[in-house]
Design an enzyme around this catalytic site. Structure first.
Site, PDB file in Angstrom:
ATOM      1  N   LYS A  13       0.835  -1.213   0.000  1.00 24.39           N
ATOM      2  CA  LYS A  13       0.000   0.000   0.000  1.00 24.39           C
ATOM      3  C   LYS A  13       0.867   1.260   0.000  1.00 24.39           C
ATOM      4  O   LYS A  13       0.608   2.192  -0.748  1.00 24.39           O
ATOM      5  CB  LYS A  13      -0.915   0.045   1.246  1.00 24.39           C
ATOM      6  CG  LYS A  13      -1.979  -1.033   1.293  1.00 24.39           C
ATOM      7  CD  LYS A  13      -3.011  -0.755   2.390  1.00 24.39           C
ATOM      8  CE  LYS A  13      -2.435  -0.744   3.797  1.00 24.39           C
ATOM      9  NZ  LYS A  13      -1.904  -2.026   4.250  1.00 24.39           N
ATOM     10  N   ARG A  88     -10.163   1.049   7.785  1.00 24.33           N
ATOM     11  CA  ARG A  88      -9.738  -0.344   7.929  1.00 24.33           C
ATOM     12  C   ARG A  88     -10.860  -1.207   8.466  1.00 24.33           C
ATOM     13  O   ARG A  88     -10.735  -2.423   8.495  1.00 24.33           O
ATOM     14  CB  ARG A  88      -8.608  -0.400   8.946  1.00 24.33           C
ATOM     15  CG  ARG A  88      -7.239  -0.793   8.417  1.00 24.33           C
ATOM     16  CD  ARG A  88      -6.285  -0.661   9.580  1.00 24.33           C
ATOM     17  NE  ARG A  88      -5.021  -1.291   9.424  1.00 24.33           N
ATOM     18  CZ  ARG A  88      -3.903  -0.656   9.057  1.00 24.33           C
ATOM     19  NH1 ARG A  88      -3.927   0.610   8.723  1.00 24.33           N
ATOM     20  NH2 ARG A  88      -2.768  -1.308   9.015  1.00 24.33           N
ATOM     21  N   ARG A 127      11.650  -6.841   5.432  1.00 27.44           N
ATOM     22  CA  ARG A 127      11.496  -5.380   5.372  1.00 27.44           C
ATOM     23  C   ARG A 127      12.397  -4.709   6.407  1.00 27.44           C
ATOM     24  O   ARG A 127      12.469  -5.159   7.556  1.00 27.44           O
ATOM     25  CB  ARG A 127      10.025  -5.037   5.643  1.00 27.44           C
ATOM     26  CG  ARG A 127       9.706  -3.577   5.485  1.00 27.44           C
ATOM     27  CD  ARG A 127       8.293  -3.347   5.064  1.00 27.44           C
ATOM     28  NE  ARG A 127       7.350  -3.428   6.175  1.00 27.44           N
ATOM     29  CZ  ARG A 127       6.054  -3.126   6.065  1.00 27.44           C
ATOM     30  NH1 ARG A 127       5.567  -2.756   4.897  1.00 27.44           N
ATOM     31  NH2 ARG A 127       5.266  -3.230   7.101  1.00 27.44           N
ATOM     32  N   ARG A 162      11.050  -3.189  12.163  1.00 27.85           N
ATOM     33  CA  ARG A 162      10.107  -2.553  13.091  1.00 27.85           C
ATOM     34  C   ARG A 162       9.541  -3.588  14.058  1.00 27.85           C
ATOM     35  O   ARG A 162       9.330  -4.739  13.687  1.00 27.85           O
ATOM     36  CB  ARG A 162       8.930  -1.958  12.289  1.00 27.85           C
ATOM     37  CG  ARG A 162       9.098  -0.517  11.992  1.00 27.85           C
ATOM     38  CD  ARG A 162       8.054   0.095  11.093  1.00 27.85           C
ATOM     39  NE  ARG A 162       6.752  -0.518  10.963  1.00 27.85           N
ATOM     40  CZ  ARG A 162       5.919  -0.265   9.961  1.00 27.85           C
ATOM     41  NH1 ARG A 162       6.238   0.595   9.014  1.00 27.85           N
ATOM     42  NH2 ARG A 162       4.758  -0.852   9.888  1.00 27.85           N
ATOM     43  N   ARG A 173      -1.502  -9.080  13.188  1.00 28.08           N
ATOM     44  CA  ARG A 173      -2.024  -8.003  12.334  1.00 28.08           C
ATOM     45  C   ARG A 173      -2.855  -8.588  11.189  1.00 28.08           C
ATOM     46  O   ARG A 173      -3.888  -8.035  10.808  1.00 28.08           O
ATOM     47  CB  ARG A 173      -0.870  -7.175  11.762  1.00 28.08           C
ATOM     48  CG  ARG A 173      -0.209  -6.282  12.805  1.00 28.08           C
ATOM     49  CD  ARG A 173       1.125  -5.743  12.343  1.00 28.08           C
ATOM     50  NE  ARG A 173       1.029  -4.747  11.303  1.00 28.08           N
ATOM     51  CZ  ARG A 173       2.061  -4.314  10.567  1.00 28.08           C
ATOM     52  NH1 ARG A 173       3.276  -4.800  10.786  1.00 28.08           N
ATOM     53  NH2 ARG A 173       1.896  -3.408   9.645  1.00 28.08           N
TER      54      ARG A 173
HETATM   55  P1  AMP Z   1       0.274   0.507   9.001  1.00 23.33           P
HETATM   56  O1  AMP Z   1       1.553   1.250   8.903  1.00 23.33           O
HETATM   57  O2  AMP Z   1      -0.826   1.063   8.118  1.00 23.33           O
HETATM   58  O3  AMP Z   1       0.425  -0.984   8.838  1.00 23.33           O
HETATM   59  O4  AMP Z   1      -0.270   0.748  10.501  1.00 23.33           O
HETATM   60  C1  AMP Z   1       0.491   0.369  11.628  1.00 23.33           C
HETATM   61  C2  AMP Z   1      -0.429   0.155  12.805  1.00 23.33           C
HETATM   62  O5  AMP Z   1      -1.129   1.378  13.118  1.00 23.33           O
HETATM   63  C3  AMP Z   1      -1.527  -0.876  12.587  1.00 23.33           C
HETATM   64  O6  AMP Z   1      -1.075  -2.215  12.820  1.00 23.33           O
HETATM   65  C4  AMP Z   1      -2.560  -0.441  13.617  1.00 23.33           C
HETATM   66  O7  AMP Z   1      -2.178  -0.840  14.929  1.00 23.33           O
HETATM   67  C5  AMP Z   1      -2.462   1.084  13.565  1.00 23.33           C
HETATM   68  N1  AMP Z   1      -3.403   1.637  12.572  1.00 23.33           N
HETATM   69  C6  AMP Z   1      -3.087   2.281  11.413  1.00 23.33           C
HETATM   70  N2  AMP Z   1      -4.191   2.644  10.763  1.00 23.33           N
HETATM   71  C7  AMP Z   1      -5.241   2.208  11.498  1.00 23.33           C
HETATM   72  C8  AMP Z   1      -6.658   2.242  11.337  1.00 23.33           C
HETATM   73  N3  AMP Z   1      -7.225   2.798  10.251  1.00 23.33           N
HETATM   74  N4  AMP Z   1      -7.419   1.686  12.319  1.00 23.33           N
HETATM   75  C9  AMP Z   1      -6.869   1.137  13.412  1.00 23.33           C
HETATM   76  N5  AMP Z   1      -5.553   1.038  13.610  1.00 23.33           N
HETATM   77  C10 AMP Z   1      -4.726   1.575  12.663  1.00 23.33           C
END
Ligand code: AMP
Length: 234
Positions: A13, A88, A127, A162, A173
């Protein structure tokens, strides 16, 4: 153009969002990156979401909805954007629809990046992301290596795995993703907005497929931009 990217962690993404930003001048709205920044700055939001993110759990809908709503309030609200990681859940999508309606905006397309869980785990374990919070660029040890191993090509800081990219956390996740995504996609499919894209391909081919899908939906906006980018008159 107003786009939503949907896909599990590691589906690309972020990479596709970057390309869409460069090609169409969209604003990227990445809730994960916003949360990582809030954690680094130790804000109230950061203190709420930090422990959840580290465990691979989602932030509460109320918190993430508010963070996004704040961006759309005020004079510098984004007009043309790509959402990376929001909405999400079904409930976030409903809140986002209502927010956009208030602003007389709407989502034009939802790009669904499809990839299976084992491939996600394989990708994410390779990654490596920049440890400099202000940069945060991610590489992959084989698919997209930095010029010097372990060193960020953009800013020279150390590259690290990370915490939430560790396998056990990635599996959690993915569990969260599957639990929430069927209803989310059903909501957007009912509106005829979803384009399914095979995200097991390389980033170039994925981007070509995304462009082809958008060209059908937004022929004018997309067609002009494609021709301009190729150096021909729109
Ligand atoms: P990402 O970098 O998009 O994978 O987001 C990292 C983490 O941030 C996710 O695993 C969630 O814990 C939190 N997060 C990001 N976006 C959302 C969302 N729209 N709703 C809930 N948690 C989010």
């Amino acid at each position: 153009m107003r786009l939503v990217l949907v896909g599990p962690p590691g589906s690309g993404k972020g990479t596709q969002a970057d390309r869409l930003v460069k090609r169409f001048g969209l604003t990227v709205i990445g809730t994960g990156a916003m949360f990582r920044d809030a954690i680094r700055r130790n804000t109230e939001t950061g203190r709420i979401v930090g422990p959840l993110i580290r465990q691979g759990l989602l932030a509460p809908d109320t918190v993430v909805n508010e963070v996004v709503a704040e961006l759309f309030r005020g004079k510098s609200r984004p007009e043309r954007f790509v959402m990376d990681g929001y909405p999400r859940t079904y409930s976030q999508a409903v809140a986002f629809d209502a927010l956009l309606r208030q602003e007389f905006l709407r989502v034009d397309a939802v790009v669904n990046l499809r990839i299976d869980d084992d491939e996600v785990v394989r990708r994410i374990s390779g990654r490596r992301c920049c440890s400099n919070g202000a940069c945060g660029v991610c590489f992959h040890v084989t698919a997209q290596p930095p010029k010097v191993p372990g060193v960020c090509t953009v800013c020279g800081a150390e590259l690290v795995l990370r915490d939430d990219d560790k396998e056990e956390t990635v599996r959690r996740r993915l569990g969260e993703f599957h639990k929430n995504t069927d209803l989310l996609l059903e909501h957007y499919r009912r509106q005829g907005l979803v384009d399914d894209i095979d995200a097991t391909q390389g980033p170039e081919k994925i981007f070509a497929d995304v462009l082809a899908a958008l060209l059908v939906r937004r022929p004018d906006e997309t067609g002009n931009a494609v021709l301009t980018a190729e150096g021909r008159a729109p």
